[in-house]
Design a protein around this motif. Structure first.
Motif, PDB file in Angstrom:
ATOM      1  N   TYR A  51       8.684 -32.430   4.928  1.00  0.00           N
ATOM      2  CA  TYR A  51       7.715 -31.439   5.440  1.00  0.00           C
ATOM      3  C   TYR A  51       8.624 -30.298   5.888  1.00  0.00           C
ATOM      4  O   TYR A  51       7.951 -29.652   6.769  1.00  0.00           O
ATOM      5  CB  TYR A  51       6.688 -31.792   6.200  1.00  0.00           C
ATOM      6  CG  TYR A  51       5.616 -32.833   5.423  1.00  0.00           C
ATOM      7  CD1 TYR A  51       4.830 -32.105   4.305  1.00  0.00           C
ATOM      8  CD2 TYR A  51       5.740 -34.216   5.486  1.00  0.00           C
ATOM      9  CE1 TYR A  51       4.130 -33.247   3.656  1.00  0.00           C
ATOM     10  CE2 TYR A  51       4.844 -35.015   4.809  1.00  0.00           C
ATOM     11  CZ  TYR A  51       4.094 -34.523   3.968  1.00  0.00           C
ATOM     12  OH  TYR A  51       3.299 -35.296   3.068  1.00  0.00           O
ATOM     13  N   HIS A  66      -2.676 -42.272   8.414  1.00  0.00           N
ATOM     14  CA  HIS A  66      -3.120 -42.891   9.661  1.00  0.00           C
ATOM     15  C   HIS A  66      -4.136 -44.016   9.721  1.00  0.00           C
ATOM     16  O   HIS A  66      -4.579 -44.052  10.896  1.00  0.00           O
ATOM     17  CB  HIS A  66      -3.518 -41.522  10.511  1.00  0.00           C
ATOM     18  CG  HIS A  66      -2.144 -40.707  10.558  1.00  0.00           C
ATOM     19  ND1 HIS A  66      -2.205 -39.506   9.810  1.00  0.00           N
ATOM     20  CD2 HIS A  66      -1.346 -40.544  11.505  1.00  0.00           C
ATOM     21  CE1 HIS A  66      -1.134 -38.844   9.829  1.00  0.00           C
ATOM     22  NE2 HIS A  66      -0.503 -39.437  11.096  1.00  0.00           N
ATOM     23  N   CYS A 116      -0.052 -33.234  16.685  1.00  0.00           N
ATOM     24  CA  CYS A 116       0.904 -34.088  15.965  1.00  0.00           C
ATOM     25  C   CYS A 116       2.171 -34.500  16.566  1.00  0.00           C
ATOM     26  O   CYS A 116       2.749 -35.870  16.648  1.00  0.00           O
ATOM     27  CB  CYS A 116       1.745 -33.506  14.636  1.00  0.00           C
ATOM     28  SG  CYS A 116       0.313 -32.301  13.781  1.00  0.00           S
ATOM     29  N   HIS A 137       4.633 -37.673  16.898  1.00  0.00           N
ATOM     30  CA  HIS A 137       5.921 -37.286  15.915  1.00  0.00           C
ATOM     31  C   HIS A 137       6.440 -36.245  16.834  1.00  0.00           C
ATOM     32  O   HIS A 137       6.437 -35.207  16.670  1.00  0.00           O
ATOM     33  CB  HIS A 137       5.280 -36.459  14.617  1.00  0.00           C
ATOM     34  CG  HIS A 137       4.471 -37.513  13.796  1.00  0.00           C
ATOM     35  ND1 HIS A 137       5.158 -38.316  13.017  1.00  0.00           N
ATOM     36  CD2 HIS A 137       3.044 -37.535  13.632  1.00  0.00           C
ATOM     37  CE1 HIS A 137       3.874 -39.076  12.503  1.00  0.00           C
ATOM     38  NE2 HIS A 137       2.946 -38.343  12.810  1.00  0.00           N
ATOM     39  N   ALA A 176       7.916 -33.156  15.301  1.00  0.00           N
ATOM     40  CA  ALA A 176       7.137 -32.461  14.143  1.00  0.00           C
ATOM     41  C   ALA A 176       7.145 -31.114  14.149  1.00  0.00           C
ATOM     42  O   ALA A 176       7.087 -30.421  13.117  1.00  0.00           O
ATOM     43  CB  ALA A 176       5.401 -32.641  14.751  1.00  0.00           C
ATOM     44  N   GLU A 197       9.468 -33.014  10.883  1.00  0.00           N
ATOM     45  CA  GLU A 197       9.912 -34.472  10.736  1.00  0.00           C
ATOM     46  C   GLU A 197       8.735 -35.231  10.960  1.00  0.00           C
ATOM     47  O   GLU A 197       8.319 -35.466  12.136  1.00  0.00           O
ATOM     48  CB  GLU A 197      11.084 -34.537  11.402  1.00  0.00           C
ATOM     49  CG  GLU A 197      11.670 -35.996  11.403  1.00  0.00           C
ATOM     50  CD  GLU A 197      12.045 -36.537  10.098  1.00  0.00           C
ATOM     51  OE1 GLU A 197      12.725 -35.692   9.677  1.00  0.00           O
ATOM     52  OE2 GLU A 197      11.488 -37.422   9.817  1.00  0.00           O
ATOM     53  N   TYR A 198       8.144 -36.004   9.808  1.00  0.00           N
ATOM     54  CA  TYR A 198       7.058 -37.058  10.203  1.00  0.00           C
ATOM     55  C   TYR A 198       7.057 -38.265   9.882  1.00  0.00           C
ATOM     56  O   TYR A 198       6.468 -39.039   9.736  1.00  0.00           O
ATOM     57  CB  TYR A 198       5.647 -36.390   9.603  1.00  0.00           C
ATOM     58  CG  TYR A 198       5.292 -35.043  10.200  1.00  0.00           C
ATOM     59  CD1 TYR A 198       4.717 -35.041  11.419  1.00  0.00           C
ATOM     60  CD2 TYR A 198       5.793 -33.688   9.547  1.00  0.00           C
ATOM     61  CE1 TYR A 198       4.057 -33.753  11.900  1.00  0.00           C
ATOM     62  CE2 TYR A 198       5.284 -32.626  10.024  1.00  0.00           C
ATOM     63  CZ  TYR A 198       4.311 -32.621  11.013  1.00  0.00           C
ATOM     64  OH  TYR A 198       4.025 -31.750  11.935  1.00  0.00           O
ATOM     65  N   ASP A 242       7.691 -42.245   9.326  1.00  0.00           N
ATOM     66  CA  ASP A 242       7.201 -43.145  10.058  1.00  0.00           C
ATOM     67  C   ASP A 242       8.028 -43.843  11.162  1.00  0.00           C
ATOM     68  O   ASP A 242       7.729 -44.400  12.027  1.00  0.00           O
ATOM     69  CB  ASP A 242       6.252 -44.194   9.150  1.00  0.00           C
ATOM     70  CG  ASP A 242       6.964 -44.704   7.848  1.00  0.00           C
ATOM     71  OD1 ASP A 242       8.155 -44.343   7.725  1.00  0.00           O
ATOM     72  OD2 ASP A 242       6.355 -45.026   7.083  1.00  0.00           O
ATOM     73  N   ALA A 247       7.671 -41.895  14.089  1.00  0.00           N
ATOM     74  CA  ALA A 247       6.350 -41.888  14.755  1.00  0.00           C
ATOM     75  C   ALA A 247       6.186 -42.928  16.126  1.00  0.00           C
ATOM     76  O   ALA A 247       6.863 -43.882  15.926  1.00  0.00           O
ATOM     77  CB  ALA A 247       5.311 -42.019  13.843  1.00  0.00           C
TER      78      ALA A 247
END
Lengths: 156, 126
Positions: A25, A116, A135, A139, A142, A146-147, A149, A152
């Motif tokens: 993203y 989620h 977010c 994250h 974010a 950059e998301y 997992d 996170a």
């Protein structure tokens, strides 16, 4: 002739396939978007909503989720074009409500819910999170889009 | 010669556009037709006026320090020019945020007097 076209066509296809594979993203560079859409919150990735959602949002900025985010017409048109050009594709999934109206919130989309689903209702309400739209609370990267997992975290 | 004129004109235009925080106090006082009061500005800034927020809800009661957006939690750099050299240097930006933030806190635009008072207070913060 044929021999030249084939490899370059292959390179082109590979380049096109790359972004989808990385599930990235990363924000496409755009000075006006950064200036106008990251002052009240992080810049949300254009890839997370379809073009009709962005058009609807950009058509009513003076009543933007309870805030006045109005801008002059020149910038409004430029940002709308940018969002539409970089809007989501097939993987973004359905981004309309039950009546078929385009959703304005990424956090109301089916893809967001799916990604989620392991987060409890109590977690969303923690004071350090406040809103699912926050977010960056979970994250840390974010703002750079950059998301993944592994990056996170679940804040206290 | 023609080139020198064009360069000179461009430099002049750039010069006119760059604004200082004091220029805004002067402008708002002129529009209001009255002198500003820093004390009134402080009260205006820190008091809710019927709505959910005051200016201080996001910019703090002492805008020499960083603030936080009351809804999203995003950090906001200090608003007082003494603490942040980037503040009040671009008329389009200043006008845009006065419009938005006054609408959000007061449900109307701020008057020239209110803006002059806020400017006088922000400029007095050291």
């Amino acid at each position: 002739m044929k021999r030249i076209i084939a490899p370059s066509l292959f390179a082109l296809l590979a380049a096109l396939a790359l972004p989808a594979q990385a599930d990235s993203y990363r924000l496409p560079k755009n000075a006006v978007f950064e200036e106008e859409c990251s002052s009240c919150h992080i810049a949300f990735p254009p890839q997370m909503l379809h073009a009709d959602s962005w058009r609807a949002m950009m058509g009513d900025l003076s009543r933007h989720f309870g805030s006045d985010a109005s801008i002059d017409e020149k910038h409004r048109v430029a940002i709308t074009d940018f969002l539409v050009a970089n809007a989501g594709g097939r993987k973004t999934g359905d981004t309309r409500d039950a009546q078929g109206k385009p959703l304005l919130r990424i956090t109301e989309t089916a893809r967001f819910a799916k990604k989620h689903r392991e987060i409890s209702a109590a977690t969303w309400k923690r004071p350090s999170i406040k809103s699912p739209a926050n977010c960056a609370a979970c994250h840390p990267l974010a703002a750079a889009g950059e998301y993944s997992d592994h990056s996170a975290v679940s804040p206290k | 010669m023609r080139h020198i004129l064009i360069i000179a004109a461009a430099l002049f235009a750039a010069d006119v556009q760059a604004e200082t925080p004091r220029d805004f106090l002067t402008r708002f006082e002129k529009e209001a037709g009255a002198v500003a009061s820093a004390e009134r500005g402080a009260r205006f800034f820190t008091t809710k006026q019927g709505g959910e927020w005051s200016c201080a809800s996001c910019h703090t009661e002492r805008p020499m320090q960083a603030g936080r957006h009351a809804k999203t939690g995003k950090a906001i750099t200090p608003l007082a020019p003494a603490a942040n050299a980037e503040r009040f240097t671009d008329a389009a930006k200043v006008d845009k945020w006065f419009r938005r933030n006054c609408n959000d806190t007061l449900n109307r635009l701020c008057s020239a007097q209110e803006k002059a008072d806020v400017m006088a207070w922000l400029l007095a913060l050291k």
